[in-house]
Design an enzyme around this catalytic site. Structure first.
Site, short mmCIF file in Angstrom:
data_model
loop_
_atom_site.label_atom_id
_atom_site.label_comp_id
_atom_site.label_asym_id
_atom_site.label_seq_id
_atom_site.Cartn_x
_atom_site.Cartn_y
_atom_site.Cartn_z
N ASN A 147 93.49 85.22 94.53
CA ASN A 147 93.79 85.30 93.06
C ASN A 147 95.00 84.55 92.92
OD1 ASN A 147 93.69 85.93 90.40
ND2 ASN A 147 93.54 88.23 90.69
N PRO A 148 95.47 83.47 92.75
CA PRO A 148 96.73 83.06 92.70
C PRO A 148 97.20 83.24 91.29
CG PRO A 148 95.07 81.32 92.63
CD PRO A 148 94.30 82.51 92.53
N PHE B 95 102.22 93.17 90.76
CA PHE B 95 101.01 92.73 89.76
C PHE B 95 100.01 93.92 90.15
CE2 PHE B 95 97.36 90.13 88.46
CZ PHE B 95 97.84 89.65 87.39
C1 LIG Z 1 97.77 87.06 90.21
S1 LIG Z 1 98.60 87.91 91.36
C2 LIG Z 1 97.24 88.71 92.30
C3 LIG Z 1 97.51 89.57 93.06
C4 LIG Z 1 96.50 90.46 93.74
N1 LIG Z 1 95.62 89.42 94.52
C5 LIG Z 1 95.35 90.68 92.53
O1 LIG Z 1 94.09 90.44 92.47
O2 LIG Z 1 95.55 91.46 91.87
C6 LIG Z 1 99.35 86.52 92.35
C7 LIG Z 1 100.36 86.82 93.57
O3 LIG Z 1 100.66 85.67 94.20
C8 LIG Z 1 102.05 85.98 94.58
N2 LIG Z 1 102.70 84.79 95.00
C9 LIG Z 1 103.10 83.94 94.05
N3 LIG Z 1 103.40 82.77 94.73
C10 LIG Z 1 103.09 82.98 96.02
C11 LIG Z 1 103.30 81.99 97.03
N4 LIG Z 1 103.88 80.64 96.86
N5 LIG Z 1 102.85 82.30 98.14
C12 LIG Z 1 102.33 83.54 98.38
N6 LIG Z 1 102.05 84.33 97.44
C13 LIG Z 1 102.62 84.03 96.05
C14 LIG Z 1 102.77 86.87 93.59
O4 LIG Z 1 103.86 87.39 94.18
C15 LIG Z 1 101.73 87.71 93.20
O5 LIG Z 1 101.66 89.05 93.89
#
Ligand SMILES: C[S@@+](CC[C@H](N)C(=O)[O-])C[C@H]1O[C@@H](n2cnc3c(N)ncnc32)[C@H](O)[C@@H]1O
Length: 216
Positions: free
Chosen positions: A102-103, A10
């Site tokens: 930032n989920p 991302f």
């Molecule tokens: C919206 S992106 C945010 C990335 C970064 N923090 C930013 O602000 O640009 C969400 C991230 O959550 C990760 N992700 C999704 N489900 C997850 C989970 N169950 N546990 C940990 N990470 C997860 C995805 O791989 C992705 O990299």
């Protein structure tokens, strides 16, 4: 900050920078132990390290995101412990002064969450809360006394539900930053479906990006 993103990771949009700026402006990272859950490129983790954190841990379920975070930490000359795993699993039993998140929070067409691929970064079930509803009740157990969590989401993904969940977990919760803006490209493409489900008012093509703070 210098950032690269490996394919499928991302690329930080404006909401990531809302958090980086809030951390810097309020001096939240200075001397703190910091956890960045959902780290992606590591933007929040590296931002916290550059803002003076004592130690930074970053977690993501994606192997490529973990590699990208390690790369970006090196590029910026900071130390980040990047771990692969689901939510808080890699830091079970650990507590932090500051947790950043930032989920994925984009409302989708079904409750099925992708297990791999780029869409795992944004798909969050029909109400956009699949990850928020797991994160909010669990976060308090990972905060030091007096610690804070900053979580980013859209107003389309249940602002009150996050405030209530954090309060029920024993945290003092409030909206720290609210920025009104046009819908992002993924939500725009779904606007009519979201209207028909009542998540968007008819003709509405804006949303608030929110940084919600919870204090232990
Ligand atoms: C919206 S992106 C945010 C990335 C970064 N923090 C930013 O602000 O640009 C969400 C991230 O959550 C990760 N992700 C999704 N489900 C997850 C989970 N169950 N546990 C940990 N990470 C997860 C995805 O791989 C992705 O990299």
């Amino acid at each position: 900050m210098r950032l690269v993103t490996l394919p499928g990771v991302f690329r930080p949009p404006s909401d990531s920078w809302l958090v980086v700026d809030a951390v810097r402006e309020h001096g939240l990272a200075r001397g703190a132990s910091v956890l960045d859950v959902f780290t992606g490129s590591g933007v929040l983790a590296v931002g916290a390290a550059l803002a003076g954190a004592r130690e930074v841990t970053a977690v993501d379920v994606s192997r490529r995101a973990v590699l990208t975070t390690r790369l970006n930490a090196r590029l910026n000359g900071v130390r980040v412990r990047a771990l692969r795993g689901d939510l808080f699993a890699p830091v079970a039993g650990d507590r932090f002064d500051l947790i950043l998140a930032n989920p994925p929070y984009v409302p989708g067409e079904s409750d099925a969450i992708p297990r791999r691929g780029a869409a795992r970064a944004w798909e969050a079930g029909r109400d956009g809360r699949a990850l928020l509803d797991r994160f909010c009740p669990a976060v308090a157990a990972h905060l030091e006394p007096g610690g804070r969590v900053l979580v980013v989401q859209s107003s389309l993904s249940g602002e009150d539900a996050t405030l209530t969940a954090l309060a029920q977990a024993g945290l003092a919760a409030e909206v720290m930053v609210r920025r009104r803006g046009g819908l992002g490209p993924i939500v725009s493409a779904r606007a009519q479906a979201l209207e028909s489900r009542g998540l968007l008012a008819p003709g509405e093509r804006e949303e608030d990006l929110l940084v919600i703070e919870g204090r232990a």
